[in-house]
Structure formats: structure tokens, C-alpha cells
Enzyme design. Structure first.
Site, PDB file in Angstrom:
ATOM      1  N   GLY A 344      11.366  40.894  40.612  1.00 13.61           N
ATOM      2  CA  GLY A 344      11.769  39.725  41.399  1.00 13.61           C
ATOM      3  C   GLY A 344      12.675  40.063  42.569  1.00 13.61           C
ATOM      4  N   GLY A 367       8.421  41.417  34.524  1.00 18.57           N
ATOM      5  CA  GLY A 367       8.430  41.980  33.177  1.00 18.57           C
ATOM      6  C   GLY A 367       7.105  42.635  32.808  1.00 18.57           C
TER       7      GLY A 367
HETATM    8  P1  ADP Z   1      14.339  43.439  39.741  1.00 16.58           P
HETATM    9  O1  ADP Z   1      14.291  41.922  39.628  1.00 16.58           O
HETATM   10  O2  ADP Z   1      13.868  43.894  41.084  1.00 16.58           O
HETATM   11  O3  ADP Z   1      13.656  44.122  38.599  1.00 16.58           O
HETATM   12  P2  ADP Z   1      16.950  43.524  38.504  1.00 16.58           P
HETATM   13  O4  ADP Z   1      16.744  42.147  38.019  1.00 16.58           O
HETATM   14  O5  ADP Z   1      16.997  44.623  37.515  1.00 16.58           O
HETATM   15  O6  ADP Z   1      15.874  43.876  39.654  1.00 16.58           O
HETATM   16  O7  ADP Z   1      18.338  43.631  39.281  1.00 16.58           O
HETATM   17  C1  ADP Z   1      18.609  42.953  40.453  1.00 16.58           C
HETATM   18  C2  ADP Z   1      20.067  42.577  40.542  1.00 16.58           C
HETATM   19  O8  ADP Z   1      20.901  43.706  40.363  1.00 16.58           O
HETATM   20  C3  ADP Z   1      20.386  42.013  41.900  1.00 16.58           C
HETATM   21  O9  ADP Z   1      20.641  40.647  41.773  1.00 16.58           O
HETATM   22  C4  ADP Z   1      21.617  42.800  42.351  1.00 16.58           C
HETATM   23  O10 ADP Z   1      22.628  41.992  42.900  1.00 16.58           O
HETATM   24  C5  ADP Z   1      22.088  43.450  41.074  1.00 16.58           C
HETATM   25  N1  ADP Z   1      22.830  44.682  41.363  1.00 16.58           N
HETATM   26  C6  ADP Z   1      22.373  45.773  42.004  1.00 16.58           C
HETATM   27  N2  ADP Z   1      23.354  46.697  42.127  1.00 16.58           N
HETATM   28  C7  ADP Z   1      24.458  46.170  41.553  1.00 16.58           C
HETATM   29  C8  ADP Z   1      25.815  46.625  41.384  1.00 16.58           C
HETATM   30  N3  ADP Z   1      26.196  47.825  41.807  1.00 16.58           N
HETATM   31  N4  ADP Z   1      26.683  45.785  40.743  1.00 16.58           N
HETATM   32  C9  ADP Z   1      26.279  44.586  40.306  1.00 16.58           C
HETATM   33  N5  ADP Z   1      25.031  44.090  40.445  1.00 16.58           N
HETATM   34  C10 ADP Z   1      24.118  44.879  41.063  1.00 16.58           C
HETATM   35 MG    MG Z   2      15.380  40.574  38.373  1.00 14.26          MG
END
Ligand code: ADP
Ligand code: MG
Length: 385
Positions: A344, A367
Site C-alpha cells: 500500500g 498482503g
Molecule cells: P507497505 O504498505 O508498502 O508494505 P508498510 O505498511 O510496511 O509498507 O510500512 C509503511 C509505513 O512505514 C509508512 O507509513 C511509513 O511512515 C512507516 N515508516 C517507514 N520508516 C519509518 C521509520 N523510520 N519510523 C517510523 N515509521 C516508518
Molecule cells: Mg502498509
């Protein structure tokens, strides 16, 4: 997996599972990203060209088996219609006499969207009686909901046992692209993994590590590994309880930040500093990878022939901490490598920067994509054999 070409849909009533679990505005209810709807257009066009009657099943939100007025498809049906470019009828029920009547009055080429399938407890329970009620609505079953394929629910898996079935064109493309990147990638292969929690991605990291030349880590999940290396990470987001478990992942293949962007609060307009790993203070939050790290990652990505990316490098939602993710996104887009990404927030970061056209394949599955790349069998895919 059976594909649309294996299935006779001409003039048939097609029960079509789509993933319309789209993001909406909390206040207005308006759909804020129509990508998932857009991506089902090829299948719907194909079925209409074949003179099929199309009965769409989908879920929205987590109503937990009960009717929830705020999650009715009444809210999104006009958007679906606009994005698909065809009139879409809507039925307030998904099974039973009312749904059956709505199906029976369809003419060839017409499209009907059934009510939120998760209003029914039989959906998530994959209850045989509910599966039968669904199957009664169509002659054949087509599943285009890759984003829900990691769930063994009635509409994503159960109904395939009762009707002739096939994958839709989106489902087929997702499975083919992700299979290609897992089984025959051109080297050098780079994986970029970031985001919030290492617990949600540890299986992904373990499955990908042996297949890649390098894995670049960023985001909050890298903090747990930095901690495992005894670096001070201040007040940063971390899963301390996993610091020991992840120690065995550390190797030359695995690249961690060498510098980071820190601040005393997770908000815009607070002073930020770029620091080396030894200089994180006890009240600092690590919020992005630093410029030296971004440079190292960019150089690595430049040489790649295949890139798999999931998870932002920092809190990219806040301008001050978006640089690392932006640099990585630009490097992937300009690398000329075959690039596959999903998740996402990752997709949102890439489209925010207008780079989505330069990515080879963007998965609609969050997911579901993770589970596929973890090497797991997805029930929704397996059911289409
Ligand atoms: P995706 O949806 O692409 O799989 P995730 O849901 O695992 O990604 O993570 C995305 C979130 O991680 C973002 O909202 C971002 O703000 C947060 N994030 C990234 N780096 C950090 C950090 N260093 N500290 C806190 N939050 C973080
Ligand atoms: Mg996410």
C-alpha cells in the site's frame, strides 16, 4: 491455474470476484485511489465482448459478518461505473431471492455489483451452505481478486469447487509476473525492503535472501537489525523482542543504513539532523535513511537487472523524511531493470512522485503479494487449478 482462455464464457452468467477494497476519504467517503477498479477493466471488457452477464462479488472493510451501513457498496458503485466506463447495477444483497432476481434480469454484457460480501458470516468462514448460495448465482466462476487471494473465503476459494472456473486477466498477470521474478530473474537481483514492522516481513526477507545478490533495508524495520548490531537507535520504532531472532540475517548481502535522518518528534517543521550510526541520541527518532546510504543504495540499484521492492525507506508521508524513499524510487524507475513492487504505502510513495509508468509491474496485492513472495501457496490461486 486455469485462465480465461480455458473457460467458455460466451453468453454465460459469470460470477466474478474482484478486489474493490479501495481506499476512501474518511469524511466524504469518496474513493481516493481507483487503481484496483481500473485494473479489472480488461477482464470485464473481455467478458462483455463475449456476451457474458457479469455478477461481481467483492468485499469492503472489515464488517465482520454483519451489515454495516457505512460499508455498503451503494457508496462506490457510481465510481466503479465511471472507472469501468459501463453502467453498473447494484444489488443490496449478495445471496438469496433478491440477489437471484437481480441476476436473472441481466441482459448479455450487463454488469451487476452484489453487496459487500463480508456482511455475511459464511464468507470468511467459507461455509458450505453460503458457498452453495453464491454458486447458484452463476454458471461459471472467474477470480480476478489477486489482492484477496491469500484468504480461503467462500468468494475467493470455496465457490471454485462448485463451478467451472478460471483466473481473470489481472489475476493471471499478477501470478505470471510474480512467478517470473521469483523463478527466473536476470541477475544482478536486488531486493529493497522497508516499511514499518520487521515481524510482518521477516518471512519475506528469509525467502528472498538466498535468491538475491543484495538486499537493501530501510524504514523502521531496519532499526531492529541496527539494534541487533548494538547500535543506539534512541526512541525509534523497533521490535526489540526480535533483535536476537534477526541476528542470523546479518551478512554481506544485507545492506543496512550507514547514516540516518533523525529528529526529536515525528512531525514536519521540527529540526532534523543527518547523523552517522554512532551519533543517534537517546531522545532521537530515526525517520529516514541518510544521504550517504541513499547514494550507496542508488549505485547498487543502477547496476541491477531485476529489482523487487516493498516498503518505504522512511516516514515518506512527512516531506522532511521523504528523501530516502524518493531517491530509491527514482533510482528504480531510471535503472532500466525489470522492476516489481507492491505494498500500500510503497505504491502510494511511487505514484506521489509520478514514477509509476517507469515501473515494470506494480502489484495490486499488499498482503497477497507478500505471501506470494514468501513462497506460500495462496488459497485463492490454488483453487483455480
Ligand atoms: P507497505 O504498505 O508498502 O508494505 P508498510 O505498511 O510496511 O509498507 O510500512 C509503511 C509505513 O512505514 C509508512 O507509513 C511509513 O511512515 C512507516 N515508516 C517507514 N520508516 C519509518 C521509520 N523510520 N519510523 C517510523 N515509521 C516508518
Ligand atoms: Mg502498509
Amino acid at each position: 491455474m486455469k485462465t480465461l482462455r480455458d473457460l467458455n464464457v460466451r453468453g454465460q452468467t459469470v460470477l466474478l470476484r474482484v478486489d474493490y477494497n479501495v481506499p476512501t476519504d474518511k469524511i466524504t467517503g469518496a474513493v481516493t485511489d481507483t487503481a484496483r477498479i481500473q485494473e479489472t477493466k480488461p477482464t470485464i471488457t473481455y467478458l462483455r465482448d463475449q456476451g457474458a452477464k457479469i455478477v461481481m462479488m467483492a468485499h469492503f472493510g472489515r464488517p465482520k459478518g454483519k451489515v454495516n451501513e457505512t460499508m455498503r457498496f451503494k457508496m462506490i458503485v457510481s465510481t466503479v461505473s465511471k472507472v469501468l466506463g459501463v453502467p453498473v447495477q447494484y444489488c443490496q444483497e449478495a445471496v438469496g431471492p433478491v440477489a437471484l432476481a437481480a441476476v436473472q434480469q441481466l441482459a448479455p454484457g450487463e454488469v451487476l455489483l452484489l453487496e459487500n460480501i463480508r456482511f455475511y458470516p459464511g464468507e470468511e468462514a467459507n461455509d458450505p451452505v453460503f458457498v452453495q448460495q453464491l454458486a447458484a448465482l452463476g454458471d461459471v466462476y472467474v477470480n480476478d481478486a489477486f489482492g484477496a487471494a491469500h484468504r480461503a473465503h467462500a468468494s475467493t476459494a470455496g465457490v471454485a469447487a462448485l463451478l467451472p472456473h478460471a483466473a481473470g486477466l489481472l489475476m493471471q498477470r499478477e501470478v505470471e509476473e510474480l512467478t517470473k521474478v521469483m523463478t527466473q530473474p536476470t541477475s544482478p537481483v536486488i531486493a529493497i525492503i522497508g516499511g514499518a514492522k520487521i515481524s510482518t516481513k521477516i518471512d519475506l526477507i528469509r525467502n528472498l535472501l538466498p535468491k538475491v545478490d543484495f538486499m537493501l533495508l530501510g524504514g523502521a524495520l531496519a532499526n531492529t537489525l541496527l539494534l541487533a548490531q548494538n547500535h543506539k537507535i534512541g526512541k525509534s520504532m523497533v521490535e526489540i523482542e526480535l533483535a536476537d531472532t534477526v541476528k542470523d540475517l546479518l551478512s554481506n548481502k544485507l545492506k543496512l543504513p550507514v547514516d540516518v535522518v533523525v529528529a526529536k518528534a515525528v512531525e514536519d517543521n521540527v529540526p532534523k539532523r543527518v547523523v552517522g550510526l554512532g551519533q543517534v541520541e537517546p531522545d532521537d527518532y530515526i525517520l529516514d535513511i541518510g544521504p550517504d546510504t541513499a547514494k550507496i543504495y542508488e549505485d547498487c540499484i543502477k547496476r541491477a537487472k531485476t529489482v523487487v521492492w516493498n516498503g518505504p525507506m522512511g516516514v515518506f508521508e512527512i516531506e522532511a523524511f521523504a528523501m530516502g524513499t524518493y531517491h530509491v524510487a527514482k533510482a528504480v524507475a531510471n535503472s532500466g531493470a525489470y522492476s516489481v513492487l507492491g505494498g500500500g504505502e510503497t505504491v502510494s510513495a511511487v505514484s506521489k512522485n509520478g514514477l509509476e509508468d517507469k515501473i515494470s509491474f506494480i502489484s495490486t496485492g499488499g498482503g497477497a503479494m507478500l505471501e506470494f513472495l514468501e513462497g506460500k501457496t495462496l488459497p485463492g490461486v490454488a483453487a483455480l487449478d
